[in-house]
Design a protein around this motif. Structure first.
Motif, PDB file in Angstrom:
ATOM      1  N   LEU A 254      24.257  36.437  54.747  1.00 41.07           N
ATOM      2  CA  LEU A 254      25.632  36.615  55.625  1.00 41.07           C
ATOM      3  C   LEU A 254      25.818  38.211  55.901  1.00 41.07           C
ATOM      4  O   LEU A 254      26.247  38.605  56.974  1.00 41.07           O
ATOM      5  CB  LEU A 254      26.801  36.060  54.924  1.00 41.07           C
ATOM      6  CG  LEU A 254      27.959  36.162  55.316  1.00 41.07           C
ATOM      7  CD1 LEU A 254      28.200  35.589  56.742  1.00 41.07           C
ATOM      8  CD2 LEU A 254      29.066  35.738  54.456  1.00 41.07           C
ATOM      9  N   ALA A 255      25.376  38.888  54.695  1.00 40.81           N
ATOM     10  CA  ALA A 255      25.413  40.458  54.702  1.00 40.81           C
ATOM     11  C   ALA A 255      24.659  41.170  55.842  1.00 40.81           C
ATOM     12  O   ALA A 255      25.265  41.915  56.898  1.00 40.81           O
ATOM     13  CB  ALA A 255      25.149  41.272  53.370  1.00 40.81           C
ATOM     14  N   ASP A 256      23.603  40.541  55.968  1.00 37.14           N
ATOM     15  CA  ASP A 256      22.539  41.051  57.095  1.00 37.14           C
ATOM     16  C   ASP A 256      23.317  40.675  58.543  1.00 37.14           C
ATOM     17  O   ASP A 256      23.201  41.702  59.174  1.00 37.14           O
ATOM     18  CB  ASP A 256      21.083  40.396  56.807  1.00 37.14           C
ATOM     19  CG  ASP A 256      20.556  40.811  55.552  1.00 37.14           C
ATOM     20  OD1 ASP A 256      20.809  41.952  55.197  1.00 37.14           O
ATOM     21  OD2 ASP A 256      19.705  39.971  55.411  1.00 37.14           O
ATOM     22  N   LYS A 257      23.490  39.536  58.681  1.00 37.95           N
ATOM     23  CA  LYS A 257      24.139  38.743  59.902  1.00 37.95           C
ATOM     24  C   LYS A 257      25.247  40.015  60.436  1.00 37.95           C
ATOM     25  O   LYS A 257      25.235  40.091  61.456  1.00 37.95           O
ATOM     26  CB  LYS A 257      24.310  37.519  59.862  1.00 37.95           C
ATOM     27  CG  LYS A 257      23.130  36.745  59.963  1.00 37.95           C
ATOM     28  CD  LYS A 257      23.467  35.189  59.709  1.00 37.95           C
ATOM     29  CE  LYS A 257      22.209  34.369  59.404  1.00 37.95           C
ATOM     30  NZ  LYS A 257      21.064  34.583  59.033  1.00 37.95           N
ATOM     31  N   LEU A 258      25.974  40.122  59.560  1.00 37.56           N
ATOM     32  CA  LEU A 258      27.313  40.869  59.603  1.00 37.56           C
ATOM     33  C   LEU A 258      27.335  42.117  60.133  1.00 37.56           C
ATOM     34  O   LEU A 258      27.774  42.771  60.947  1.00 37.56           O
ATOM     35  CB  LEU A 258      28.298  40.742  58.528  1.00 37.56           C
ATOM     36  CG  LEU A 258      29.030  39.357  58.053  1.00 37.56           C
ATOM     37  CD1 LEU A 258      30.018  39.479  56.860  1.00 37.56           C
ATOM     38  CD2 LEU A 258      29.833  39.027  59.386  1.00 37.56           C
TER      39      LEU A 258
END
Length: 195
Positions: free
Chosen positions: A81-85
Protein backbone atom coordinates in the motif's frame (compact mmCIF):
# COMPACT_ATOMS: atom_id res chain seq x y z
CA UNK A 1 4.39 -2.62 16.54
CA UNK A 2 7.72 -3.87 15.22
CA UNK A 3 10.50 -1.84 13.59
CA UNK A 4 9.74 -2.97 10.03
CA UNK A 5 6.13 -1.78 10.31
CA UNK A 6 7.24 1.53 11.86
CA UNK A 7 9.50 2.14 8.85
CA UNK A 8 6.62 1.36 6.50
CA UNK A 9 4.36 3.81 8.35
CA UNK A 10 7.14 6.41 8.18
CA UNK A 11 7.21 5.89 4.40
CA UNK A 12 3.47 6.54 4.22
CA UNK A 13 3.95 9.61 6.41
CA UNK A 14 6.53 11.01 3.98
CA UNK A 15 3.96 11.14 1.16
CA UNK A 16 2.12 14.29 2.39
CA UNK A 17 5.50 15.95 2.92
CA UNK A 18 6.49 15.03 -0.65
CA UNK A 19 3.28 16.61 -1.95
CA UNK A 20 3.72 19.78 0.16
CA UNK A 21 7.25 20.48 -1.09
CA UNK A 22 6.41 19.56 -4.70
CA UNK A 23 3.55 22.06 -4.81
CA UNK A 24 3.91 25.51 -6.35
CA UNK A 25 2.25 28.07 -4.12
CA UNK A 26 0.51 31.20 -5.48
CA UNK A 27 1.96 34.62 -4.68
CA UNK A 28 -0.89 35.64 -2.37
CA UNK A 29 -0.09 32.69 -0.07
CA UNK A 30 3.66 33.29 -0.34
CA UNK A 31 3.10 36.89 0.81
CA UNK A 32 1.45 35.55 3.97
CA UNK A 33 3.97 32.78 4.59
CA UNK A 34 7.42 33.77 3.38
CA UNK A 35 8.97 30.31 3.78
CA UNK A 36 6.74 29.11 0.92
CA UNK A 37 8.88 31.19 -1.43
CA UNK A 38 11.78 28.87 -0.54
CA UNK A 39 9.59 25.86 -1.36
CA UNK A 40 8.60 27.43 -4.70
CA UNK A 41 12.27 27.84 -5.57
CA UNK A 42 13.77 24.65 -4.08
CA UNK A 43 10.81 22.36 -3.47
CA UNK A 44 11.54 20.08 -6.42
CA UNK A 45 14.98 19.30 -4.99
CA UNK A 46 13.40 18.34 -1.66
CA UNK A 47 10.67 16.35 -3.43
CA UNK A 48 13.33 14.27 -5.20
CA UNK A 49 15.20 13.72 -1.91
CA UNK A 50 12.02 12.66 -0.08
CA UNK A 51 10.97 10.36 -2.93
CA UNK A 52 14.37 8.64 -3.08
CA UNK A 53 14.57 8.22 0.72
CA UNK A 54 10.99 6.91 0.90
CA UNK A 55 11.69 4.47 -1.94
CA UNK A 56 14.86 3.27 -0.22
CA UNK A 57 12.94 2.51 2.99
CA UNK A 58 10.95 -0.06 1.00
CA UNK A 59 14.05 -2.23 0.77
CA UNK A 60 15.01 -1.48 4.38
CA UNK A 61 11.72 -2.52 5.98
CA UNK A 62 11.62 -5.70 3.88
CA UNK A 63 15.18 -6.56 4.88
CA UNK A 64 14.49 -5.97 8.58
CA UNK A 65 11.24 -7.96 8.46
CA UNK A 66 12.99 -10.97 6.91
CA UNK A 67 16.19 -10.82 8.96
CA UNK A 68 14.51 -10.40 12.35
CA UNK A 69 11.44 -12.50 11.57
CA UNK A 70 9.14 -9.47 11.82
CA UNK A 71 6.84 -10.44 8.94
CA UNK A 72 3.26 -9.66 10.00
CA UNK A 73 -0.14 -9.46 8.35
CA UNK A 74 -0.11 -5.70 8.98
CA UNK A 75 3.23 -5.45 7.18
CA UNK A 76 1.93 -7.53 4.27
CA UNK A 77 -0.93 -5.05 3.95
CA UNK A 78 0.94 -1.79 4.54
CA UNK A 79 4.12 -2.42 2.52
CA UNK A 80 2.52 -2.72 -0.95
CA UNK A 81 0.00 0.00 0.00
CA UNK A 82 2.86 2.38 0.85
CA UNK A 83 4.50 1.68 -2.52
CA UNK A 84 1.25 2.29 -4.41
CA UNK A 85 0.50 5.52 -2.54
CA UNK A 86 4.02 6.90 -3.04
CA UNK A 87 4.14 6.11 -6.76
CA UNK A 88 0.58 7.34 -7.33
CA UNK A 89 1.24 10.62 -5.50
CA UNK A 90 4.40 11.20 -7.57
CA UNK A 91 2.61 10.46 -10.86
CA UNK A 92 -0.34 12.72 -10.06
CA UNK A 93 1.98 15.59 -9.08
CA UNK A 94 4.05 15.10 -12.24
CA UNK A 95 0.92 15.24 -14.40
CA UNK A 96 -0.10 18.42 -12.58
CA UNK A 97 3.29 19.94 -13.40
CA UNK A 98 3.14 18.73 -17.05
CA UNK A 99 6.19 16.52 -16.60
CA UNK A 100 4.53 13.39 -18.00
CA UNK A 101 1.46 12.67 -20.16
CA UNK A 102 -1.63 11.78 -18.15
CA UNK A 103 -2.02 8.37 -19.87
CA UNK A 104 1.10 7.15 -18.09
CA UNK A 105 -0.45 7.90 -14.70
CA UNK A 106 -3.71 6.24 -15.80
CA UNK A 107 -1.93 3.03 -16.87
CA UNK A 108 0.20 2.73 -13.74
CA UNK A 109 -2.45 3.75 -11.19
CA UNK A 110 -5.08 1.68 -13.01
CA UNK A 111 -2.89 -1.41 -12.69
CA UNK A 112 -2.44 -0.81 -8.98
CA UNK A 113 -6.20 -0.47 -8.45
CA UNK A 114 -6.81 -3.70 -10.38
CA UNK A 115 -4.21 -5.63 -8.37
CA UNK A 116 -5.65 -4.27 -5.13
CA UNK A 117 -9.08 -5.47 -6.25
CA UNK A 118 -7.72 -8.97 -6.89
CA UNK A 119 -6.08 -8.98 -3.44
CA UNK A 120 -9.37 -7.97 -1.81
CA UNK A 121 -11.13 -10.75 -3.71
CA UNK A 122 -8.46 -13.20 -2.57
CA UNK A 123 -8.70 -12.06 1.05
CA UNK A 124 -12.46 -12.65 0.95
CA UNK A 125 -11.68 -16.25 -0.05
CA UNK A 126 -9.02 -16.61 2.65
CA UNK A 127 -6.13 -16.54 0.16
CA UNK A 128 -3.07 -14.31 0.75
CA UNK A 129 -1.48 -13.24 -2.52
CA UNK A 130 2.19 -12.28 -2.56
CA UNK A 131 3.82 -9.91 -5.01
CA UNK A 132 5.39 -11.71 -7.96
CA UNK A 133 8.74 -11.05 -9.64
CA UNK A 134 7.14 -8.98 -12.41
CA UNK A 135 5.63 -6.65 -9.80
CA UNK A 136 9.01 -6.16 -8.14
CA UNK A 137 10.75 -5.41 -11.45
CA UNK A 138 8.10 -2.90 -12.51
CA UNK A 139 8.42 -1.11 -9.15
CA UNK A 140 12.17 -0.69 -9.68
CA UNK A 141 11.55 0.75 -13.16
CA UNK A 142 8.84 3.05 -11.80
CA UNK A 143 11.11 4.42 -9.08
CA UNK A 144 14.02 4.96 -11.50
CA UNK A 145 11.75 6.57 -14.11
CA UNK A 146 10.04 8.88 -11.61
CA UNK A 147 13.40 9.94 -10.17
CA UNK A 148 14.80 10.71 -13.64
CA UNK A 149 11.72 12.73 -14.60
CA UNK A 150 11.86 14.67 -11.33
CA UNK A 151 15.54 15.38 -12.00
CA UNK A 152 14.71 16.71 -15.48
CA UNK A 153 16.59 13.93 -17.30
CA UNK A 154 19.73 14.55 -15.22
CA UNK A 155 22.51 13.46 -15.76
CA UNK A 156 21.64 12.48 -19.35
CA UNK A 157 20.67 16.05 -20.24
CA UNK A 158 24.36 16.99 -20.12
CA UNK A 159 25.31 14.55 -22.86
CA UNK A 160 22.23 14.23 -25.08
CA UNK A 161 18.90 15.83 -25.96
CA UNK A 162 17.30 12.38 -26.07
CA UNK A 163 14.56 12.10 -23.38
CA UNK A 164 16.00 9.14 -21.48
CA UNK A 165 13.70 9.92 -18.54
CA UNK A 166 10.50 9.80 -20.60
CA UNK A 167 11.70 6.70 -22.48
CA UNK A 168 12.27 4.83 -19.22
CA UNK A 169 8.91 6.09 -17.94
CA UNK A 170 7.18 4.66 -21.03
CA UNK A 171 9.07 1.40 -20.53
CA UNK A 172 7.99 1.38 -16.87
CA UNK A 173 4.38 1.88 -18.01
CA UNK A 174 4.63 -1.04 -20.43
CA UNK A 175 6.17 -3.26 -17.74
CA UNK A 176 3.45 -2.17 -15.33
CA UNK A 177 0.70 -3.11 -17.79
CA UNK A 178 2.39 -6.46 -18.51
CA UNK A 179 2.89 -7.27 -14.82
CA UNK A 180 -0.77 -6.44 -14.20
CA UNK A 181 -1.82 -8.83 -16.95
CA UNK A 182 0.41 -11.60 -15.57
CA UNK A 183 -0.80 -11.03 -12.03
CA UNK A 184 -4.42 -11.14 -13.09
CA UNK A 185 -3.93 -14.25 -15.22
CA UNK A 186 -1.98 -16.18 -12.59
CA UNK A 187 -4.17 -15.29 -9.65
CA UNK A 188 -7.52 -15.63 -11.35
CA UNK A 189 -6.49 -19.17 -12.12
CA UNK A 190 -5.45 -19.73 -8.50
CA UNK A 191 -8.74 -18.33 -7.22
CA UNK A 192 -10.59 -20.45 -9.80
CA UNK A 193 -12.40 -17.48 -11.26
CA UNK A 194 -13.17 -17.07 -14.93
CA UNK A 195 -11.98 -14.09 -16.89
Amino acid sequence: MNLANKITILRIGMIPLFILVFQQYPSWIVEQFGFLNYINQHGLFWAVAIFVIASATDKLDGYIARKYNQITNLGKLLDPLADKLLVSAALIMMVQHNMIPSWIAVVIIGREVMVSGIRILAAAKGVALAADKHGKVKLVFQVVAITLVLLGNFPFSYITNFPVDLTIMILASALTAYSGYKYMKNNYRELQLEL
